[in-house]
Design a protein around this motif. Structure first.
Motif, PDB file in Angstrom:
ATOM      1  N   ASN A  62       0.806  -1.222   0.000  1.00  0.00           N
ATOM      2  CA  ASN A  62       0.000   0.000   0.000  1.00  0.00           C
ATOM      3  C   ASN A  62       0.838   1.270   0.000  1.00  0.00           C
ATOM      4  OD1 ASN A  62      -2.961  -0.755   0.219  1.00  0.00           O
ATOM      5  ND2 ASN A  62      -2.020  -2.091   1.736  1.00  0.00           N
ATOM      6  N   LEU A  63       2.062   1.166   0.490  1.00  0.00           N
ATOM      7  CA  LEU A  63       3.007   2.293   0.486  1.00  0.00           C
ATOM      8  C   LEU A  63       4.319   1.757  -0.102  1.00  0.00           C
ATOM      9  CD1 LEU A  63       3.839   5.203   1.264  1.00  0.00           C
ATOM     10  CD2 LEU A  63       4.452   4.305   3.527  1.00  0.00           C
ATOM     11  N   PRO A  64       4.377   1.649  -1.426  1.00  0.00           N
ATOM     12  CA  PRO A  64       5.521   0.986  -2.068  1.00  0.00           C
ATOM     13  C   PRO A  64       6.775   1.862  -2.160  1.00  0.00           C
ATOM     14  CG  PRO A  64       3.946   1.665  -3.729  1.00  0.00           C
ATOM     15  CD  PRO A  64       3.346   2.014  -2.398  1.00  0.00           C
ATOM     16  N   VAL A  65       7.197   2.359  -1.003  1.00  0.00           N
ATOM     17  CA  VAL A  65       8.447   3.124  -0.912  1.00  0.00           C
ATOM     18  C   VAL A  65       9.273   2.451   0.178  1.00  0.00           C
ATOM     19  CG1 VAL A  65       9.509   5.348  -0.404  1.00  0.00           C
ATOM     20  CG2 VAL A  65       7.286   5.269  -1.572  1.00  0.00           C
ATOM     21  N   VAL A  66      10.377   1.854  -0.206  1.00  0.00           N
ATOM     22  CA  VAL A  66      11.229   1.181   0.767  1.00  0.00           C
ATOM     23  C   VAL A  66      11.770   2.230   1.739  1.00  0.00           C
ATOM     24  CG1 VAL A  66      13.349  -0.161   1.064  1.00  0.00           C
ATOM     25  CG2 VAL A  66      11.824  -0.644  -0.857  1.00  0.00           C
ATOM     26  N   HIS A  67      11.561   1.973   3.039  1.00  0.00           N
ATOM     27  CA  HIS A  67      12.014   2.917   4.064  1.00  0.00           C
ATOM     28  C   HIS A  67      12.222   2.191   5.385  1.00  0.00           C
ATOM     29  CE1 HIS A  67       7.701   2.682   4.802  1.00  0.00           C
ATOM     30  NE2 HIS A  67       7.959   3.088   6.037  1.00  0.00           N
ATOM     31  N   CYS A  68      13.052   2.779   6.215  1.00  0.00           N
ATOM     32  CA  CYS A  68      13.300   2.319   7.576  1.00  0.00           C
ATOM     33  C   CYS A  68      13.627   0.827   7.664  1.00  0.00           C
ATOM     34  CB  CYS A  68      12.131   2.689   8.497  1.00  0.00           C
ATOM     35  SG  CYS A  68      11.924   4.478   8.675  1.00  0.00           S
ATOM     36  N   ILE A  69      14.463   0.371   6.735  1.00  0.00           N
ATOM     37  CA  ILE A  69      14.936  -1.008   6.779  1.00  0.00           C
ATOM     38  C   ILE A  69      15.993  -1.086   7.875  1.00  0.00           C
ATOM     39  CG2 ILE A  69      16.008  -2.907   5.500  1.00  0.00           C
ATOM     40  CD1 ILE A  69      13.173  -2.019   4.465  1.00  0.00           C
ATOM     41  N   LYS A  70      15.779  -1.967   8.844  1.00  0.00           N
ATOM     42  CA  LYS A  70      16.646  -2.046  10.018  1.00  0.00           C
ATOM     43  C   LYS A  70      18.116  -2.091   9.620  1.00  0.00           C
ATOM     44  CE  LYS A  70      17.302  -4.221  14.425  1.00  0.00           C
ATOM     45  NZ  LYS A  70      16.621  -4.936  15.486  1.00  0.00           N
ATOM     46  N   GLY A  71      18.890  -1.229  10.259  1.00  0.00           N
ATOM     47  CA  GLY A  71      20.326  -1.189  10.034  1.00  0.00           C
ATOM     48  C   GLY A  71      20.781  -0.198   8.981  1.00  0.00           C
ATOM     49  N   THR A  72      19.845   0.339   8.189  1.00  0.00           N
ATOM     50  CA  THR A  72      20.226   1.293   7.145  1.00  0.00           C
ATOM     51  C   THR A  72      20.329   2.696   7.740  1.00  0.00           C
ATOM     52  OG1 THR A  72      17.944   1.801   6.507  1.00  0.00           O
ATOM     53  CG2 THR A  72      19.026  -0.066   5.369  1.00  0.00           C
ATOM     54  N   GLU A  73      20.940   3.590   6.993  1.00  0.00           N
ATOM     55  CA  GLU A  73      21.057   4.987   7.424  1.00  0.00           C
ATOM     56  C   GLU A  73      19.672   5.624   7.574  1.00  0.00           C
ATOM     57  OE1 GLU A  73      23.141   7.968   9.007  1.00  0.00           O
ATOM     58  OE2 GLU A  73      24.001   6.054   8.384  1.00  0.00           O
ATOM     59  N   GLY A  74      18.752   5.299   6.675  1.00  0.00           N
ATOM     60  CA  GLY A  74      17.398   5.850   6.739  1.00  0.00           C
ATOM     61  C   GLY A  74      16.627   5.411   7.965  1.00  0.00           C
ATOM     62  N   TRP A  75      16.944   4.223   8.491  1.00  0.00           N
ATOM     63  CA  TRP A  75      16.274   3.684   9.672  1.00  0.00           C
ATOM     64  C   TRP A  75      16.701   4.401  10.944  1.00  0.00           C
ATOM     65  CZ3 TRP A  75      18.893   0.632  13.494  1.00  0.00           C
ATOM     66  CH2 TRP A  75      18.055   0.044  14.451  1.00  0.00           C
ATOM     67  N   LYS A  76      17.910   4.927  10.958  1.00  0.00           N
ATOM     68  CA  LYS A  76      18.452   5.533  12.173  1.00  0.00           C
ATOM     69  C   LYS A  76      17.711   6.821  12.532  1.00  0.00           C
ATOM     70  CE  LYS A  76      23.070   3.734  11.368  1.00  0.00           C
ATOM     71  NZ  LYS A  76      24.453   4.086  10.960  1.00  0.00           N
ATOM     72  N   ILE A  77      17.635   7.066  13.843  1.00  0.00           N
ATOM     73  CA  ILE A  77      17.108   8.340  14.310  1.00  0.00           C
ATOM     74  C   ILE A  77      18.122   9.411  13.928  1.00  0.00           C
ATOM     75  CG2 ILE A  77      16.542   9.697  16.375  1.00  0.00           C
ATOM     76  CD1 ILE A  77      15.507   7.062  17.616  1.00  0.00           C
ATOM     77  N   ARG A  78      17.621  10.545  13.465  1.00  0.00           N
ATOM     78  CA  ARG A  78      18.510  11.647  13.069  1.00  0.00           C
ATOM     79  C   ARG A  78      19.542  11.877  14.179  1.00  0.00           C
ATOM     80  NH1 ARG A  78      17.748  16.998   9.925  1.00  0.00           N
ATOM     81  NH2 ARG A  78      19.096  18.395  11.111  1.00  0.00           N
ATOM     82  N   GLU A  79      20.789  12.039  13.796  1.00  0.00           N
ATOM     83  CA  GLU A  79      21.905  12.035  14.742  1.00  0.00           C
ATOM     84  C   GLU A  79      21.757  13.050  15.875  1.00  0.00           C
ATOM     85  OE1 GLU A  79      26.759  12.375  14.726  1.00  0.00           O
ATOM     86  OE2 GLU A  79      25.723  12.032  12.843  1.00  0.00           O
ATOM     87  N   ASP A  80      21.405  14.302  15.572  1.00  0.00           N
ATOM     88  CA  ASP A  80      21.304  15.305  16.626  1.00  0.00           C
ATOM     89  C   ASP A  80      20.141  15.029  17.579  1.00  0.00           C
ATOM     90  OD1 ASP A  80      19.617  15.930  14.487  1.00  0.00           O
ATOM     91  OD2 ASP A  80      19.920  18.083  14.629  1.00  0.00           O
ATOM     92  N   ILE A  81      19.123  14.342  17.100  1.00  0.00           N
ATOM     93  CA  ILE A  81      18.008  13.931  17.965  1.00  0.00           C
ATOM     94  C   ILE A  81      18.406  12.699  18.764  1.00  0.00           C
ATOM     95  CG2 ILE A  81      15.633  13.054  17.974  1.00  0.00           C
ATOM     96  CD1 ILE A  81      15.157  14.917  15.520  1.00  0.00           C
ATOM     97  N   ALA A  82      19.084  11.755  18.116  1.00  0.00           N
ATOM     98  CA  ALA A  82      19.543  10.542  18.798  1.00  0.00           C
ATOM     99  C   ALA A  82      20.433  10.884  19.995  1.00  0.00           C
ATOM    100  CB  ALA A  82      20.281   9.638  17.818  1.00  0.00           C
ATOM    101  N   GLU A  83      21.268  11.903  19.847  1.00  0.00           N
ATOM    102  CA  GLU A  83      22.128  12.326  20.961  1.00  0.00           C
ATOM    103  C   GLU A  83      21.293  12.740  22.165  1.00  0.00           C
ATOM    104  OE1 GLU A  83      24.608  15.412  19.325  1.00  0.00           O
ATOM    105  OE2 GLU A  83      25.678  13.989  18.026  1.00  0.00           O
TER     106      GLU A  83
END
Length: 173
Positions: A62-83
């Motif tokens: 239903n949403l055919p856009v690959v995203h937030c695949i575990k371990g990828t850069e896109g999956w990670k919380i934005r660095e400044d927020i993750a800190e």
């Protein structure tokens, strides 16, 4: 009363990568300021988490856009927020709402009175899903959403989701 902040899916793919929007980028500083306003022990985050088979799932169809695949850069919380989230409990969730988050917060609420505030992405998918799941599990808990710390897939969907939450007795600030 313990006030808990829930930071929903502030991941690279939702901010400025696969499913990013200018509205998502625009809320980053507000989100960071909101996180800073809470003790880290009272902050919880969620992460949209998919596997390599995402396109074979109902969501992927239903949403055919690959995203937030575990371990990828896109999956990670934005660095400044993750800190800012260092030390916070983080829930990986395979879909829009986190049942585990709702169950854990319900247990906390049985021991002490809590109030919940949600922020993050996307207002019209994961924020509203988690807000409604939490409200269904804890109808007497005050739940709010800070609209200045949320962005939807489109501005119109953002506003529609806020209105839906208002209708379900979730406070929109």
């Amino acid at each position: 009363m313990k006030k808990i902040l829930i930071v929903v899916d502030m991941q690279n793919d939702f901010i400025d990568a696969a499913l990013g929007t200018k509205e998502a980028v625009a809320i980053v500083e507000n989100v960071k300021n909101k996180i800073r306003s809470y003790p880290v022990e009272d902050v919880i985050a969620t992460m949209d988490t998919h596997g390599e088979n995402y396109m074979d799932t109902q969501e992927g169809k239903n949403l055919p856009v690959v995203h937030c695949i575990k371990g990828t850069e896109g999956w990670k919380i934005r660095e400044d927020i993750a800190e800012l989230l260092a030390g916070a409990k983080i829930y990986e969730k395979p879909t829009f709402g986190s049942v585990a988050l709702a169950e854990d917060l319900k247990k906390i609420n049985e021991e002490e009175e809590i109030e919940l505030e949600l922020i993050g992405l996307c207002t019209d998918i994961c924020v509203v899903s988690n807000a409604l799941l939490l409200k269904a599990n804890m109808p007497e808990v005050t739940i709010s959403v800070d609209s200045s710390c949320c962005a939807g897939v489109t501005p119109e969907k953002h506003l529609a989701a806020l209105e839906t939450m208002r209708s379900c007795q979730i406070h929109v600030n």
